[in-house]
Design a protein around this motif. Structure first.
Motif, PDB file in Angstrom:
ATOM      1  N   MET A 116      -2.058 -23.281  -6.243  1.00 37.91           N
ATOM      2  CA  MET A 116      -1.078 -23.573  -7.303  1.00 37.91           C
ATOM      3  C   MET A 116      -1.137 -22.594  -8.474  1.00 37.91           C
ATOM      4  O   MET A 116      -0.300 -22.641  -9.371  1.00 37.91           O
ATOM      5  CB  MET A 116      -1.224 -25.019  -7.806  1.00 37.91           C
ATOM      6  CG  MET A 116      -0.548 -26.033  -6.880  1.00 37.91           C
ATOM      7  SD  MET A 116      -0.298 -27.624  -7.672  1.00 37.91           S
ATOM      8  CE  MET A 116       1.164 -27.314  -8.679  1.00 37.91           C
ATOM      9  N   GLN A 117      -2.120 -21.696  -8.461  1.00 37.89           N
ATOM     10  CA  GLN A 117      -2.120 -20.657  -9.497  1.00 37.89           C
ATOM     11  C   GLN A 117      -0.961 -19.690  -9.284  1.00 37.89           C
ATOM     12  O   GLN A 117      -0.450 -19.115 -10.221  1.00 37.89           O
ATOM     13  CB  GLN A 117      -3.429 -19.898  -9.533  1.00 37.89           C
ATOM     14  CG  GLN A 117      -3.718 -19.041  -8.310  1.00 37.89           C
ATOM     15  CD  GLN A 117      -5.155 -18.551  -8.304  1.00 37.89           C
ATOM     16  OE1 GLN A 117      -5.459 -17.524  -8.885  1.00 37.89           O
ATOM     17  NE2 GLN A 117      -6.037 -19.300  -7.685  1.00 37.89           N
ATOM     18  N   GLY A 118      -0.555 -19.497  -8.021  1.00 39.66           N
ATOM     19  CA  GLY A 118       0.577 -18.630  -7.721  1.00 39.66           C
ATOM     20  C   GLY A 118       0.225 -17.161  -7.680  1.00 39.66           C
ATOM     21  O   GLY A 118      -0.923 -16.791  -7.409  1.00 39.66           O
ATOM     22  N   ASN A 119       1.217 -16.335  -7.956  1.00 36.52           N
ATOM     23  CA  ASN A 119       1.138 -14.881  -7.818  1.00 36.52           C
ATOM     24  C   ASN A 119       2.014 -14.209  -8.867  1.00 36.52           C
ATOM     25  O   ASN A 119       2.949 -14.829  -9.381  1.00 36.52           O
ATOM     26  CB  ASN A 119       1.701 -14.476  -6.442  1.00 36.52           C
ATOM     27  CG  ASN A 119       0.627 -14.444  -5.370  1.00 36.52           C
ATOM     28  OD1 ASN A 119      -0.172 -13.518  -5.302  1.00 36.52           O
ATOM     29  ND2 ASN A 119       0.584 -15.483  -4.557  1.00 36.52           N
ATOM     30  N   ILE A 120       1.750 -12.941  -9.122  1.00 34.30           N
ATOM     31  CA  ILE A 120       2.704 -12.145  -9.900  1.00 34.30           C
ATOM     32  C   ILE A 120       3.796 -11.757  -8.915  1.00 34.30           C
ATOM     33  O   ILE A 120       3.541 -11.016  -7.962  1.00 34.30           O
ATOM     34  CB  ILE A 120       2.067 -10.864 -10.484  1.00 34.30           C
ATOM     35  CG1 ILE A 120       0.820 -11.226 -11.293  1.00 34.30           C
ATOM     36  CG2 ILE A 120       3.085 -10.091 -11.330  1.00 34.30           C
ATOM     37  CD1 ILE A 120      -0.104 -10.032 -11.526  1.00 34.30           C
ATOM     38  N   LEU A 121       4.982 -12.297  -9.114  1.00 37.60           N
ATOM     39  CA  LEU A 121       6.062 -12.060  -8.151  1.00 37.60           C
ATOM     40  C   LEU A 121       6.708 -10.699  -8.400  1.00 37.60           C
ATOM     41  O   LEU A 121       6.659 -10.183  -9.530  1.00 37.60           O
ATOM     42  CB  LEU A 121       7.091 -13.190  -8.243  1.00 37.60           C
ATOM     43  CG  LEU A 121       6.529 -14.585  -7.896  1.00 37.60           C
ATOM     44  CD1 LEU A 121       7.602 -15.651  -8.076  1.00 37.60           C
ATOM     45  CD2 LEU A 121       5.968 -14.637  -6.478  1.00 37.60           C
ATOM     46  N   PRO A 122       7.297 -10.114  -7.363  1.00 40.46           N
ATOM     47  CA  PRO A 122       7.930  -8.799  -7.521  1.00 40.46           C
ATOM     48  C   PRO A 122       8.887  -8.788  -8.718  1.00 40.46           C
ATOM     49  O   PRO A 122       9.657  -9.736  -8.898  1.00 40.46           O
ATOM     50  CB  PRO A 122       8.695  -8.610  -6.202  1.00 40.46           C
ATOM     51  CG  PRO A 122       7.985  -9.494  -5.215  1.00 40.46           C
ATOM     52  CD  PRO A 122       7.438 -10.649  -6.003  1.00 40.46           C
ATOM     53  N   GLY A 123       8.783  -7.745  -9.524  1.00 42.01           N
ATOM     54  CA  GLY A 123       9.668  -7.616 -10.683  1.00 42.01           C
ATOM     55  C   GLY A 123       9.123  -8.306 -11.920  1.00 42.01           C
ATOM     56  O   GLY A 123       9.717  -8.216 -13.002  1.00 42.01           O
ATOM     57  N   ASN A 124       8.013  -9.013 -11.783  1.00 37.88           N
ATOM     58  CA  ASN A 124       7.444  -9.703 -12.947  1.00 37.88           C
ATOM     59  C   ASN A 124       6.276  -8.927 -13.541  1.00 37.88           C
ATOM     60  O   ASN A 124       5.599  -8.165 -12.853  1.00 37.88           O
ATOM     61  CB  ASN A 124       7.017 -11.117 -12.582  1.00 37.88           C
ATOM     62  CG  ASN A 124       8.206 -12.043 -12.552  1.00 37.88           C
ATOM     63  OD1 ASN A 124       8.863 -12.205 -11.529  1.00 37.88           O
ATOM     64  ND2 ASN A 124       8.528 -12.612 -13.699  1.00 37.88           N
ATOM     65  N   ASP A 125       6.067  -9.178 -14.813  1.00 35.05           N
ATOM     66  CA  ASP A 125       5.068  -8.452 -15.571  1.00 35.05           C
ATOM     67  C   ASP A 125       3.707  -9.154 -15.478  1.00 35.05           C
ATOM     68  O   ASP A 125       3.622 -10.374 -15.619  1.00 35.05           O
ATOM     69  CB  ASP A 125       5.571  -8.433 -17.027  1.00 35.05           C
ATOM     70  CG  ASP A 125       4.617  -7.753 -17.947  1.00 35.05           C
ATOM     71  OD1 ASP A 125       4.297  -6.585 -17.681  1.00 35.05           O
ATOM     72  OD2 ASP A 125       4.172  -8.392 -18.925  1.00 35.05           O
ATOM     73  N   ARG A 126       2.648  -8.373 -15.260  1.00 33.46           N
ATOM     74  CA  ARG A 126       1.317  -8.981 -15.121  1.00 33.46           C
ATOM     75  C   ARG A 126       0.897  -9.712 -16.398  1.00 33.46           C
ATOM     76  O   ARG A 126       0.413 -10.835 -16.346  1.00 33.46           O
ATOM     77  CB  ARG A 126       0.271  -7.900 -14.771  1.00 33.46           C
ATOM     78  CG  ARG A 126      -1.123  -8.482 -14.712  1.00 33.46           C
ATOM     79  CD  ARG A 126      -2.160  -7.606 -14.056  1.00 33.46           C
ATOM     80  NE  ARG A 126      -3.382  -8.384 -13.954  1.00 33.46           N
ATOM     81  CZ  ARG A 126      -3.754  -9.087 -12.885  1.00 33.46           C
ATOM     82  NH1 ARG A 126      -3.029  -9.053 -11.807  1.00 33.46           N
ATOM     83  NH2 ARG A 126      -4.847  -9.811 -12.896  1.00 33.46           N
ATOM     84  N   LYS A 127       1.118  -9.086 -17.534  1.00 29.17           N
ATOM     85  CA  LYS A 127       0.672  -9.690 -18.800  1.00 29.17           C
ATOM     86  C   LYS A 127       1.364 -11.036 -19.035  1.00 29.17           C
ATOM     87  O   LYS A 127       0.736 -12.028 -19.405  1.00 29.17           O
ATOM     88  CB  LYS A 127       0.998  -8.723 -19.946  1.00 29.17           C
ATOM     89  CG  LYS A 127      -0.051  -8.752 -21.016  1.00 29.17           C
ATOM     90  CD  LYS A 127       0.127  -7.634 -21.997  1.00 29.17           C
ATOM     91  CE  LYS A 127      -0.421  -8.151 -23.327  1.00 29.17           C
ATOM     92  NZ  LYS A 127       0.106  -7.418 -24.444  1.00 29.17           N
TER      93      LYS A 127
END
Ligand code: LER
Ligand code: MN
Length: 271
Positions: A116-127
């Motif tokens: 449930m923590q998920g992922n940094i999805l494509p196009g999204n910013d890590r910060k």
């Protein structure tokens, strides 16, 4: 004293996952009890899948504790994560986990945040994504604290998340949180993939470890892969870890034999 635990999953959608027992809660508990396990870790579809009094009755009957509750169903069944770019989904994820915290807290057991923590999805910013994770964990950590339990956050290997993969990265992130109720899950399978040296990571960051998933390098029960358990067990004892070693492993070759193998290995390293 490190305590023994075995996983029981009751969610059909994750049937192929690394759980020792499934489907039949009471049969799993009876076997765990017969083998002398201290506790079970439970994966349910929701916080109200089992009534609290019913579970209390079963735990008393089989002389077992509830070590922790998994929240993975929130992702698998409902597609909820704490890092979804949609704020409504993040809100629902917090609410789902919050209910799981309440369910676990009725037994003094923490909830685990894994998938449930998920992922940094494509196009999204890590910060920005990490700020959503921090926001969710701060909110949920505060809630767990008010219920008198920890909240467990699990660094996963790179094939399951691109957020935080190592105990060091998890520890440094936990240090930045406002809440002090979040502890880490040291899953020996994920660590086998990500850590340079498992025992060094435990020795360096042991104070943040609140739960351990006890599985070998190939996710089979401990002893069926190539993990060097001797040094890991020594490191856990050196840092004074006193939680559970919970078998989150494939039911290989079958549930009962996987449980038997696990308790043999548990006794070998921790008794
Ligand atoms: C959850 O605890 C976990 O480790 C996941 O990798 C299981 O699929
Ligand atoms: Mn795990």
């Amino acid at each position: 004293m490190i305590k023994s635990c075995v996983t029981v999953a009751l969610v059909p959608q994750i049937k192929t996952g690394p759980w020792i027992f499934w489907e039949d809660l009471e049969a799993g508990m009876a076997k765990a009890s017969e083998l002398g396990f201290d506790a079970i870790e439970l994966f349910t579809a929701s916080a109200d899948a089992i009534e609290v009094p019913k579970l209390k009755e079963l735990l008393a009957k089989y002389n077992l504790e509830l070590a922790a509750v998994g929240t993975g169903a929130g992702k698998v069944i409902h597609g909820l994560t704490l890092t979804d770019p949609d704020s409504e989904i993040r809100k629902k994820a917090v609410s789902f986990i919050s209910d799981m915290i309440d369910f676990g807290a009725a037994f003094g057991a923490p909830a685990i945040i894994g998938s449930m923590q998920g992922n940094i999805l494509p196009g999204n910013d890590r910060k920005e994504t990490m700020s959503w994770l921090a926001e969710g964990l701060n909110q949920l950590g505060k809630h767990a604290d008010s219920e008198g339990v920890m909240l467990i956050y699990e660094p996963l290997n790179r094939y399951e998340t691109n957020l935080l993969n190592t105990i060091e990265a998890g520890s440094k992130f936990v240090e930045t949180l406002e809440t002090k109720s979040v502890k880490l899950l040291a899953d020996l399978f994920h660590m086998n993939i990500e850590e340079g040296n498992l025992e060094e990571s435990i020795l360096n960051w042991g104070k943040y470890i609140g739960h351990v998933h006890f599985a070998d390098s190939n996710r089979r029960p401990m002893g069926f892969g190539h993990t060097s358990m001797k040094q890991i067990a020594e490191a856990l004892k050196t840092v004074g870890y006193a939680g559970y070693a919970s078998a989150e492993a494939f039911p290989y070759p079958n549930s009962d034999e996987a449980a038997e193998q696990t308790i043999r290995e548990f006794s070998r390293w921790f008794k």
